[in-house]
Motif scaffolding. Structure first.
Motif, PDB file in Angstrom:
ATOM      1  N   SER A 142       0.836  -1.207   0.000  1.00 52.35           N
ATOM      2  CA  SER A 142       0.000   0.000   0.000  1.00 52.35           C
ATOM      3  C   SER A 142       0.869   1.255   0.000  1.00 52.35           C
ATOM      4  O   SER A 142       0.562   2.239  -0.682  1.00 52.35           O
ATOM      5  CB  SER A 142      -0.924   0.009   1.222  1.00 52.35           C
ATOM      6  N   VAL A 143       1.936   1.223   0.777  1.00 53.62           N
ATOM      7  CA  VAL A 143       2.863   2.360   0.824  1.00 53.62           C
ATOM      8  C   VAL A 143       3.445   2.614  -0.562  1.00 53.62           C
ATOM      9  O   VAL A 143       3.472   3.750  -1.045  1.00 53.62           O
ATOM     10  CB  VAL A 143       3.991   2.085   1.844  1.00 53.62           C
ATOM     11  N   ASN A 144       3.899   1.564  -1.217  1.00 49.74           N
ATOM     12  CA  ASN A 144       4.529   1.718  -2.527  1.00 49.74           C
ATOM     13  C   ASN A 144       3.535   2.148  -3.595  1.00 49.74           C
ATOM     14  O   ASN A 144       3.864   2.957  -4.470  1.00 49.74           O
ATOM     15  CB  ASN A 144       5.209   0.409  -2.930  1.00 49.74           C
ATOM     16  N   ARG A 145       2.317   1.623  -3.549  1.00 48.42           N
ATOM     17  CA  ARG A 145       1.299   2.047  -4.527  1.00 48.42           C
ATOM     18  C   ARG A 145       0.981   3.529  -4.368  1.00 48.42           C
ATOM     19  O   ARG A 145       0.865   4.264  -5.359  1.00 48.42           O
ATOM     20  CB  ARG A 145       0.031   1.200  -4.375  1.00 48.42           C
ATOM     21  N   ALA A 146       0.820   3.966  -3.131  1.00 51.84           N
ATOM     22  CA  ALA A 146       0.536   5.383  -2.895  1.00 51.84           C
ATOM     23  C   ALA A 146       1.693   6.248  -3.373  1.00 51.84           C
ATOM     24  O   ALA A 146       1.492   7.276  -4.041  1.00 51.84           O
ATOM     25  CB  ALA A 146       0.267   5.623  -1.414  1.00 51.84           C
ATOM     26  N   PHE A 147       2.909   5.844  -3.045  1.00 48.05           N
ATOM     27  CA  PHE A 147       4.103   6.596  -3.435  1.00 48.05           C
ATOM     28  C   PHE A 147       4.194   6.709  -4.956  1.00 48.05           C
ATOM     29  O   PHE A 147       4.429   7.799  -5.499  1.00 48.05           O
ATOM     30  CB  PHE A 147       5.340   5.884  -2.879  1.00 48.05           C
ATOM     31  N   ASP A 148       3.995   5.604  -5.644  1.00 45.11           N
ATOM     32  CA  ASP A 148       4.090   5.608  -7.110  1.00 45.11           C
ATOM     33  C   ASP A 148       2.990   6.452  -7.750  1.00 45.11           C
ATOM     34  O   ASP A 148       3.238   7.189  -8.709  1.00 45.11           O
ATOM     35  CB  ASP A 148       4.023   4.176  -7.642  1.00 45.11           C
ATOM     36  N   ALA A 149       1.766   6.360  -7.229  1.00 51.46           N
ATOM     37  CA  ALA A 149       0.649   7.108  -7.808  1.00 51.46           C
ATOM     38  C   ALA A 149       0.809   8.612  -7.583  1.00 51.46           C
ATOM     39  O   ALA A 149       0.480   9.416  -8.465  1.00 51.46           O
ATOM     40  CB  ALA A 149      -0.677   6.618  -7.223  1.00 51.46           C
ATOM     41  N   LEU A 150       1.305   8.990  -6.412  1.00 52.27           N
ATOM     42  CA  LEU A 150       1.577  10.410  -6.170  1.00 52.27           C
ATOM     43  C   LEU A 150       2.606  10.919  -7.175  1.00 52.27           C
ATOM     44  O   LEU A 150       2.464  12.024  -7.727  1.00 52.27           O
ATOM     45  CB  LEU A 150       2.097  10.603  -4.745  1.00 52.27           C
TER      46      LEU A 150
END
Length: 403
Positions: free
Chosen positions: A91-99
């Motif tokens: 979840s952390v990585n998905r949020a980081f990538d989408a931002l």
């Protein structure tokens, strides 16, 4: 008078209200908890707004925090930074990538430096609350609920949802569309438009290839082919026993009238956004190619040129003007804009219905120019009308300034 900006969230209240009637006690409680969290965040945003000031210039640095199912951001722990390694938490990585994708989209396509145009930092908070069924933009940062795995999966799983929420911040720093009635529906529509464009840009999809769905990755994970909203077919994003049928209208004759209250969705902003959504979709497919290039540029320039209280007709007129400025009066692009707004029954100021009807025939249903598109006489007539519209717009702006 400017209204206090509410917290913006991706899940329409009419969906959460349906869950309040569920026979499943846990579903009812989760929906109630999500609505209560939304109300609390709204109050916090109102308090922050009174102390807000200009942010220092930056480069849109990303930081993601883990709330560990807590609702209070002060308790969140640092999970990933711009210069740090990947996290073990997906979840952390998905949020980081989408931002980052959303930031890069605005930079590369529109030369915009983050949300505010000055490099505003991008902070995201994952695992926000226990099974919270929403994602929020609270005026300063993104908050992602985990969903319950049944009606909604982890909200970090949808790029268009994240781009939608961040675009509320772009709107705050450009037009400032007031979040009620038609201006509020435009606010929601702009977030859907650019949320979809970020997804299309990341996949390098043409307007014809795109699905034009919002939230398909996180809404009812057990049901295929549905979404929170469909820009291509408002009113047809979902139809199931639990949530009923998608209530969005696709034209003004189906406009939804609700009270300008929180219970009334601030004047049906999540409902009526379907009308300008459809207008953008029609414009994009009729121009053809990549939607973020021509159609996206027209909408972005129009967003910057709009005012807080503009309604559908105001915005339609602005897009018509900007299409003429960017691609010349009477161009294929301007014809596509005009015909799109006519199809959703929103008139463009200064353009007679008869002329709009003729110009709409200049673009065929497959996105190609029709035989009348090259008519020099019509181009000249539309150019003259465009000049009149620009004059009218200046007069209106002068009147607003004199208030």
């Amino acid at each position: 008078m400017s209204r206090t900006r509410p917290v913006n969230c991706i899940i329409p209240p009419y969906i959460l209200e349906k869950l309040l009637d569920s026979e499943d006690r846990e579903e009812r409680q989760a929906a109630l908890d999500t609505l209560l969290v939304t109300a609390r965040l709204r109050g916090e945003r109102a308090i922050r707004a009174s102390f807000s000031g200009a942010a220092a210039p930056g480069v849109g640095r990303r930081t993601v925090f883990d709330c560990e199912e807590d609702e209070f951001l002060a308790n969140a722990v640092l999970a990933r930074t711009e210069d740090g390694p990947e996290s073990a938490d997906a979840s952390v990585n998905r949020a980081f990538d989408a931002l980052g994708l959303t930031r890069d989209f605005y930079k590369e396509v529109f030369e915009r430096n983050s949300i505010d145009g000055r490099g505003m930092r991008l902070d995201g908070y994952v695992h926000f609350g226990f099974q919270v069924k929403n994602a929020f933009w609270d005026g300063r940062q993104m908050l992602f609920g985990d969903g319950d795995g049944k009606e909604f999966s982890d909200l970090t799983g949808s790029l268009d949802v994240i781009a939608h929420e961040l675009t509320h911040g772009v709107t705050d720093h450009t037009s400032g569309f007031e979040y009620h009635n038609q201006s509020g529906a435009l606010n929601e529509s702009i977030s859907d438009v650019f949320g979809s464009l970020v997804k299309q840009w990341s996949l390098k999809q043409s307007a014809e290839e795109a699905d034009w769905l919002i939230g398909a990755d996180v809404y009812t994970p057990g049901i295929g082919g549905d979404a929170l909203r469909s820009m291509k077919n408002p009113g047809h994003a979902f139809n199931n026993p639990k949530f009923g049928k998608d209530p969005q209208p696709d034209r003004m004759s189906k406009f939804v009238h609700l009270p300008d209250t929180w219970q009334g969705d601030n004047g049906a902003v999540h409902y009526n956004s379907g009308i300008p959504n459809k207008a953008f979709f029609l414009t994009a497919v009729r121009i053809g190619g990549f939607a973020w290039e021509a159609a996206g540029s027209i909408w972005y320039e129009s967003l910057k040129a709009s005012g807080p209280e503009d309604d559908f007709q105001d915005f339609a007129t602005t897009t018509f003007q900007k299409a003429g400025e960017l691609f010349t009066a009477g161009s294929h692009e301007q014809s596509a804009v005009l015909s799109a707004w006519r199809e959703v029954e929103v008139p463009v100021k200064g353009v007679p219905v008869g002329v709009a009807r003729v110009r709409s025939f200049a673009v065929d249903g497959n996105g190609g120019a029709g035989r009348m598109d090259g008519s020099a006489a019509l181009a000249k007539q539309v150019s003259a009308l465009n000049d009149k519209v620009e004059t009218l717009a200046k007069d209106v702006a002068a009147l607003k300034g004199a208030r």
